[in-house]
Design a protein around this motif. Structure first.
Motif, short mmCIF file in Angstrom:
data_model
loop_
_atom_site.label_atom_id
_atom_site.label_comp_id
_atom_site.label_asym_id
_atom_site.label_seq_id
_atom_site.Cartn_x
_atom_site.Cartn_y
_atom_site.Cartn_z
N VAL A 189 0.86 -1.18 0.00
CA VAL A 189 0.00 0.00 0.00
C VAL A 189 0.90 1.23 0.00
O VAL A 189 1.85 1.31 0.78
CB VAL A 189 -0.94 0.02 1.22
CG1 VAL A 189 -1.60 1.38 1.36
CG2 VAL A 189 -1.99 -1.07 1.10
N GLU A 190 0.60 2.16 -0.89
CA GLU A 190 1.39 3.38 -1.00
C GLU A 190 0.59 4.56 -0.47
O GLU A 190 -0.60 4.71 -0.79
CB GLU A 190 1.76 3.61 -2.46
CG GLU A 190 2.62 4.85 -2.69
CD GLU A 190 2.96 5.02 -4.16
OE1 GLU A 190 4.08 4.67 -4.54
OE2 GLU A 190 2.07 5.49 -4.91
N ARG A 501 1.65 8.66 8.71
CA ARG A 501 0.39 7.95 8.43
C ARG A 501 0.66 6.48 8.13
O ARG A 501 -0.08 5.60 8.58
CB ARG A 501 -0.31 8.61 7.25
CG ARG A 501 -1.61 7.96 6.83
CD ARG A 501 -2.60 7.92 7.95
NE ARG A 501 -3.86 7.32 7.56
CZ ARG A 501 -4.63 6.62 8.37
NH1 ARG A 501 -4.28 6.43 9.65
NH2 ARG A 501 -5.78 6.12 7.94
N ALA A 502 1.73 6.21 7.39
CA ALA A 502 2.06 4.82 7.05
C ALA A 502 2.40 4.02 8.31
O ALA A 502 2.04 2.84 8.42
CB ALA A 502 3.23 4.80 6.07
N ARG A 503 3.07 4.64 9.27
CA ARG A 503 3.41 3.92 10.50
C ARG A 503 2.16 3.60 11.31
O ARG A 503 2.08 2.54 11.96
CB ARG A 503 4.40 4.75 11.32
CG ARG A 503 5.77 4.90 10.65
CD ARG A 503 6.78 5.63 11.51
NE ARG A 503 8.01 5.85 10.78
CZ ARG A 503 8.43 7.01 10.30
NH1 ARG A 503 7.69 8.12 10.52
NH2 ARG A 503 9.56 7.12 9.63
N SER A 508 -1.66 -1.23 12.61
CA SER A 508 -2.89 -2.00 12.39
C SER A 508 -2.61 -3.25 11.58
O SER A 508 -3.15 -4.33 11.85
CB SER A 508 -3.94 -1.14 11.67
OG SER A 508 -4.25 0.01 12.42
N LEU A 509 -1.76 -3.14 10.57
CA LEU A 509 -1.44 -4.28 9.72
C LEU A 509 -0.72 -5.36 10.51
O LEU A 509 -0.99 -6.56 10.33
CB LEU A 509 -0.59 -3.81 8.54
CG LEU A 509 -0.16 -4.88 7.55
CD1 LEU A 509 -1.37 -5.57 6.94
CD2 LEU A 509 0.72 -4.27 6.45
N ALA A 572 5.39 7.07 0.93
CA ALA A 572 5.55 6.06 1.98
C ALA A 572 4.90 4.76 1.54
O ALA A 572 3.84 4.76 0.89
CB ALA A 572 4.94 6.54 3.28
N VAL A 573 5.53 3.65 1.89
CA VAL A 573 5.05 2.33 1.48
C VAL A 573 5.10 1.38 2.67
O VAL A 573 6.07 1.36 3.43
CB VAL A 573 5.92 1.76 0.33
CG1 VAL A 573 5.56 0.32 0.04
CG2 VAL A 573 5.76 2.61 -0.93
#
Length: 635
Positions: A189-190, A501-503, A508-509, A572-573
């Motif tokens: 997810v990017e 936001r990615a962190r 959650s992931l 961010a990825v």
């Protein structure tokens, strides 16, 4: 390790190894070191002194090696000196250890090793005269060289024993095969930084702080401005009027250039076939082609018939294809055309384009064009060659005038050549009016301001230039480049926001392990990478992401989530393991030998390095005055 080597030495004088050359340059030519001052001593290895002369000689050899073998990776003078010192020390350690374990070199071994050196051979056979001449040329005495060669053979024997302790197993080969060839895919997810660009904000103090922290990123390189005149051969072509003799000489010298293959000149009519056509449509197309061919055979003008019926772009020209040789048309068309006689009409010829009817207009046999046939071409070639010679003559005349003090405008008027003032350009940059000309750039930066540079040979002529201005490298004040700094800070803050936001999403992931559910919940898309190999930093479908790639190959089905949020191209990825794609086992057989060679070379290099390190640990190695700083440089 040392005990093992000594045991091997007791079992065999030399253990042969087939592969692996250790990248250590051994420098010899030791001399008596008694009577040297402390400043002349580079190192003491146990009780043996190494002199400054020996290290300097080793450094000269290394410098020559780099210049010949790796000019693009030339180390600094200090680094070469440091490497030379380390090599001389390593060689002495090896020689001492070889003597300690009882290795020797007898007279026959020494003679054989010298005889195998190609520089001393004529037609593959040792020649004593060549040997003595080569030593004299290098200012070496036979006794000194033979002692150095004895030490070389002695260390080779020792290193053979060391390398014998580096066997390669089948399991290591298989492991390396999979390491090099297994592939994986990622699902990711990017979070694009652009989504945060409008929402980030900063004040003047933050901008000033960012500018101070990143000042070097805004440094403008040193630039230069030149004034130049380009002397181009095409400008002088009209001044070249080759004689008949000139043409004949050129033609005779380049006769092979005017050889021609067998050719044919033909016309054709094409009825195009449609992809996916039904059998009925194909039959109807063929019936039309048969009728057109019949009309041609009955004597209708083929060119007019082509204009009326052909569906090819050549229809307007009566189907004229001009002359062509073999290898130009599709195989079926070519075969049919070259089998015809002049004036003959072919059977129907089917190709991927459709159905053709061909008429052969002329057969042109293979041969050499006469001078009369290619006179215009030869004249143009002679003019081009001679105009370049004339251009060089003119540019040299103009250069001499400039050296004598004549100003650029006067020389420009004399030779009818324009003067151009370039825009400022940096090293590696483009020159206005010239484009990318690395030779000109290099010459410009090697020339002082207000000085005339050397004549530069460029791709399409010659250049004379003078340096008008040099603009030093500088970091402009913030107010001059405020817009650029604001843009860079905004980009950085947007990337930081995307990573934040990615962190959050990664947390959650990691809890759920379900990237599809997360993406659906957050209205994001899940991307799929292409197959990923271990080497290089590029990840297909994601971009240049070496840190992510390294982490990806540590993922497993039990731990499929990459441990971090990764910055890729400012975005961010987050990612999870997709598929693991093992390399096909049947490939191992064909690659086994090459893998074994690479493994052996790596392992042998490592065991030799470890062995020398062990020798250092058990030896007394003292560095002389003025050389301790070289050890730091090598590190």
């Amino acid at each position: 390790m040392l005990d093992s080597i000594r045991k091997n030495a007791a079992d065999s004088v030399v253990l042969k190894v087939l592969l692996g050359v250790i990248a250590i340059v051994f420098i010899f030519f030791y001399a008596s070191t008694s009577g040297f001052s402390q400043l002349e001593v580079a190192a003491r290895i146990n009780d043996q002194l190494v002199t400054k002369t020996e290290v300097d000689r080793a450094a000269r050899n290394l410098d020559s090696f780099y210049r010949n073998a790796a000019p693009g990776a030339m180390p600094s003078g200090t680094q070469i000196q440091a490497q030379a010192l380390q090599q001389v020390i390593n060689t002495e350690l090896l020689v001492q250890e070889a003597s300690n374990i009882g290795l020797e070199v007898d007279a026959q071994e020494l003679r054989d090793s010298i005889a195998r050196i190609p520089d001393f051979q004529i037609d593959g056979v040792f020649n004593k005269t060549r040997y003595l001449e080569a030593l004299q040329l290098n200012q070496l005495k036979p006794a000194d060289f033979e002692e150095s060669q004895r030490r070389q053979v002695l260390t080779d024997k020792l290193l053979s024993l060391v390398r014998a302790g580096a066997p390669i197993t089948d399991s290591e080969i298989e492991e390396r095969f999979h390491f090099e060839n297994d592939r994986i895919t990622l699902r990711f997810v990017e979070i694009p930084a652009r989504e945060f660009t409008d929402s980030v904000s900063f004040d003047d103090q933050q901008l000033a702080d960012f500018y101070e922290e990143q000042k070097e990123a805004f440094r403008q390189p040193e630039k230069t401005v030149i004034r130049y005149m380009a002397f181009l051969p095409e400008a002088f072509e009209e001044q070249v009027d080759p004689s008949e003799t000139d043409l004949e000489i050129y033609y005779d010298e380049h006769r092979d250039d005017y050889d021609r293959q067998e050719q044919v000149r033909a016309r054709h009519i094409l009825l195009r076939s449609q992809p996916g056509a039904s059998d009925e449509d194909k039959a109807a197309l063929r019936e039309r082609a048969v009728e057109i061919r019949k009309r041609a055979l009955e004597g209708e003008d083929f060119a007019a018939l082509a204009e009326e019926t052909s569906e090819d772009s050549t229809a307007a020209n009566g189907g004229d294809l001009g002359s062509f040789g073999r290898g130009v048309m599709t195989p079926a068309f070519e075969s049919a055309a070259f089998e015809l006689d002049e004036g003959q009409i072919s059977d129907l010829v089917e190709t991927e384009f459709g159905i053709h009817v061909i008429k052969l207009e002329e057969k042109i046999p293979a041969g050499t064009s006469t001078l009369d046939e290619v006179r215009d071409e030869v004249r143009k070639a002679v003019q081009k060659r001679e105009s370049r010679k004339l251009t060089l003559s003119k540019v040299e005349e103009a250069y001499e005038r400039l050296l004598d003090g004549e100003p650029f405008p006067a020389v420009s008027d004399t030779y009818n050549v324009d003067i151009v003032d370039s825009d400022p350009f940096a090293r590696g940059g483009l020159i206005s009016g010239l484009g990318r000309q690395p030779e000109v750039v290099e010459a410009a930066f090697a020339t002082d301001v207000d000085e005339l540079g050397e004549i530069v040979n460029v791709s399409n002529g010659y250049l004379i230039f003078e340096v008008v201005k040099r603009i030093p490298s500088v970091v402009p004040p913030l107010e001059e480049i405020r817009a650029d700094v604001e843009s860079a800070l905004r980009t950085k803050l947007a990337t930081d926001a995307a990573l934040t936001r990615a962190r959050e999403l990664l947390t959650s992931l990691q809890a759920s392990g379900d990237i599809d559910a997360l993406a659906e919940q957050e209205s994001l898309e899940v991307g799929e990478s292409g197959e990923i190999g271990r080497f290089g930093g590029y990840v297909p479908g994601i971009g240049n992401a070496p840190t992510l790639k390294d982490a990806a190959f540590a993922l497993t089905e039990k731990t499929p989530v990459a441990p971090e949020a990764y910055e890729v191209g400012g975005d961010a990825v987050i990612a999870v393991l997709g598929n693991i794609i093992p390399a096909p086992e049947e490939r191992l057989g064909s690659e086994k030998e090459a893998i074994e060679q690479r493994l052996r070379a790596q392992k042998e290099a490592q065991v030799v390095s470890d062995f020398i390190e062990e020798l250092r640990d058990k030896s007394r190695v003292e560095i002389g005055q003025g050389y301790a700083n070289l050890i730091d440089a090598e590190a």
